[in-house]
Enzyme design. Structure first.
Site, mmCIF file in Angstrom:
data_model
loop_
_atom_site.group_PDB
_atom_site.id
_atom_site.type_symbol
_atom_site.label_atom_id
_atom_site.label_comp_id
_atom_site.label_asym_id
_atom_site.label_seq_id
_atom_site.Cartn_x
_atom_site.Cartn_y
_atom_site.Cartn_z
ATOM 1 N N GLY A 155 -3.359 -10.045 8.212
ATOM 2 C CA GLY A 155 -3.156 -11.568 8.338
ATOM 3 C C GLY A 155 -2.671 -12.367 7.352
ATOM 4 N N GLU A 200 -4.923 -6.023 -5.195
ATOM 5 C CA GLU A 200 -5.871 -6.185 -4.367
ATOM 6 C C GLU A 200 -5.645 -6.263 -2.805
ATOM 7 O OE1 GLU A 200 -9.154 -5.757 -2.974
ATOM 8 O OE2 GLU A 200 -9.761 -6.676 -4.966
ATOM 9 N N LYS A 239 -4.125 3.771 2.712
ATOM 10 C CA LYS A 239 -5.320 3.011 2.273
ATOM 11 C C LYS A 239 -6.474 3.856 1.622
ATOM 12 C CE LYS A 239 -4.052 -0.886 5.367
ATOM 13 N NZ LYS A 239 -4.329 -1.186 6.707
ATOM 14 N N LYS A 284 0.785 -1.179 -0.121
ATOM 15 C CA LYS A 284 -0.092 -0.069 0.136
ATOM 16 C C LYS A 284 0.952 1.100 0.056
ATOM 17 C CE LYS A 284 -0.132 -1.296 4.205
ATOM 18 N NZ LYS A 284 -0.447 -2.171 5.286
#
Ligand code: NAP
Length: 434
Positions: A303, A130, A206, A106
């Site tokens: 995660g 993604e 983000k 990001k």
């Protein structure tokens, strides 16, 4: 049909999750694609000490990322190193070699993504990302394709799992931010240096990516007002609850008459809204469209495995393009350059505000504060005060009716000079439903 070969650079959290899925779900992936994804090469600085899934034993192992990019068989380079140094070199080299790239980065995509995308398109390769926002929530696919027929008017998100975990634990237990943060660090939920999470910078990167997608504009992190959660204390939750609200680090992008207002900041949100129910390390994105109205996306924002799913799904998308020659080049960066939405200062936003004070009690305090509010044409809505034993550090809250952020900032500046305040007032916007 012949396999598509991939290389993976970076075998940390996301890299290890990605490899586990590529190994354990290989057969179903092959059935879905009609061909296999073959891991031809993997790289990390400590690759020798990494235990790879046994199904991937044939992959070449190297500590030099150039070996992956230059590997003659590798068709897609997966960059899972992070940061804007080596990661940028890996992506540049892959583009120069005409190889498609999948990344979860990001930071790099928010700061240099549009330029990298333009180079990728000129080189005739794909760049898929993604996993860079909201880990396991496929929000890129939603904004680029799923609801691209709509006209987005607003987007709210909870985009940083660590700060959401800290806020929701503070809310549940009534503990202070430093104590919840220390516990989160012990459990491995928060970094040793927590600044990127709790000061809002991770969420800002983000939001820059999501807002560019949602509004078709080139949006840089510097276009976004950012304020972290360090000043939030348990008493703010108690006052917020009295007002039937809670507090979250809200990432907001809203089209207004003045322009596009972008912010990452703690805000009061009504307890009855769906966003208030987002607990712990979960992420959520709430999008309002002019035609389709509300849609809401929820899931694990980080995660190894949730993020690994996003990476593997990108690999499948890009591999399908390589195998079937059907380019799916919907730009993740301002592809339309719609020119409709210009980022403007958050100071133009109009909202109700929550102002929290800590004072040395004495007569005339409310009158002094009310006088300053009146001088800025701000209407006071309510005054809340919990019972408190000490007169030396007395907290209370004033809420004001919708007004411009600039007026509130001017009032807070003037109030900060008052000698009975123990710290500058905390001003939080009170958000409405989308
Ligand atoms: N963690 C998440 O849940 C999550 C969620 C969404 C997006 N992301 C993004 O995914 C990316 C990776 O994050 P992560 O959490 O997986 O990071 P990480 O655990 O720190 O892993 C980074 C990996 O890169 C390797 N590496 C670093 N420098 C290298 C170099 N010069 N050459 C070769 N390998 C190098 C490291 O090698 P060693 O193992 O040898 O040190 C490590 O394997 C970042 O862009 C991050 O923002 C992460």
């Amino acid at each position: 049909m012949e396999a598509v070969n991939i290389g993976v650079v970076g075998l940390g959290n996301v890299g290890s999750g990605t490899l586990a899925i590529l190994a354990d779900n290989a057969d179903q992936i092959a059935l879905k694609l009609g061909f296999r994804l073959h891991v031809a090469a993997v790289c990390s600085r400590s690759v020798r000490s990494k235990e790879l899934p046994s199904a991937l034993a044939s992959a070449a192992k190297t500590t030099d990322w150039r070996d992956v990019v230059n590997h003659p068989g590798v068709q897609i380079v997966t960059e899972l190193v992070g940061g804007s140094g080596v990661a940028a070199e890996i992506i540049d080299a892959a583009i120069a070699r005409g190889k498609s790239v999948v990344t979860a980065n990001k930071e790099l995509m928010a700061s240099c993504g549009p330029e990298i995308w333009d180079r990728a398109i000129r080189a005739g390769i794909n760049l898929a990302m993604e996993a860079s926002v909201c880990g396991g929530i496929p929000i890129h696919a939603v904004l680029r394709e799923g609801i691209s027929g709509d006209r987005v008017t607003a987007l709210y998100g909870i985009l940083n799992g660590t700060s959401n975990y800290i806020l929701t634990e503070m809310e549940k237990r009534g503990d202070s931010l430093p104590s919840v943060l220390a516990e989160a660090q012990q459990l491995g939920y928060a970094e040793a240096d927590p600044s990127a999470d709790i000061d809002g910078f991770d969420a800002r990167s983000k939001l820059a990516l999501l807002a560019a997608l949602a509004f078709g504009e080139k949006i840089m992190p510097s276009d976004i007002f950012v304020e972290g959660i360090r000043r939030i204390s348990p008493m703010d939750f108690r006052y917020a609850h009295t007002l039937q609200h809670t507090i979250r680090l809200v990432c907001a992008a809203r089209q207004t008459h003045d322009g596009l207002i972008l912010s990452v900041r703690p805000a009061l949100i009504p307890q009855a809204t769906i966003l208030a129910g987002v607990q712990g390390a979960y992420n959520a994105v709430w999008v309002k469209g002019a035609f389709g109205e509300d849609t809401f996306y929820y899931g694990r924002g980080a995660g190894p495995r949730p993020t690994g799913v996003a990476v593997v799904s990108d690999l499948m998308r890009v591999a399908r393009e390589i195998r079937y020659g059907s380019p799916e080049r919907v730009s993740p960066f301002a592809h339309e350059r719609l020119g409709e939405y210009k980022p403007v200062s958050v100071a133009l936003q109009k909202r109700a505000y929550y102002l929290r004070f800590r004072v040395d009690d004495r007569p005339g305090i409310i009158a002094a504060l009310a006088g300053i509010l009146a001088s800025k044409h701000i209407s006071l809505e309510s005054v809340l005060q919990e019972p408190c034993e000490t007169k030396h550090d007395l907290p209370f809250v004033i809420t004001v009716e919708p007004t411009s952020e600039q007026s509130v900032r001017d009032a807070v500046d003037e109030m900060s000079r008052l000698d009975f305040l123990r710290e500058p007032p905390l001003a939080l916007p009170i958000e409405t439903a989308l």
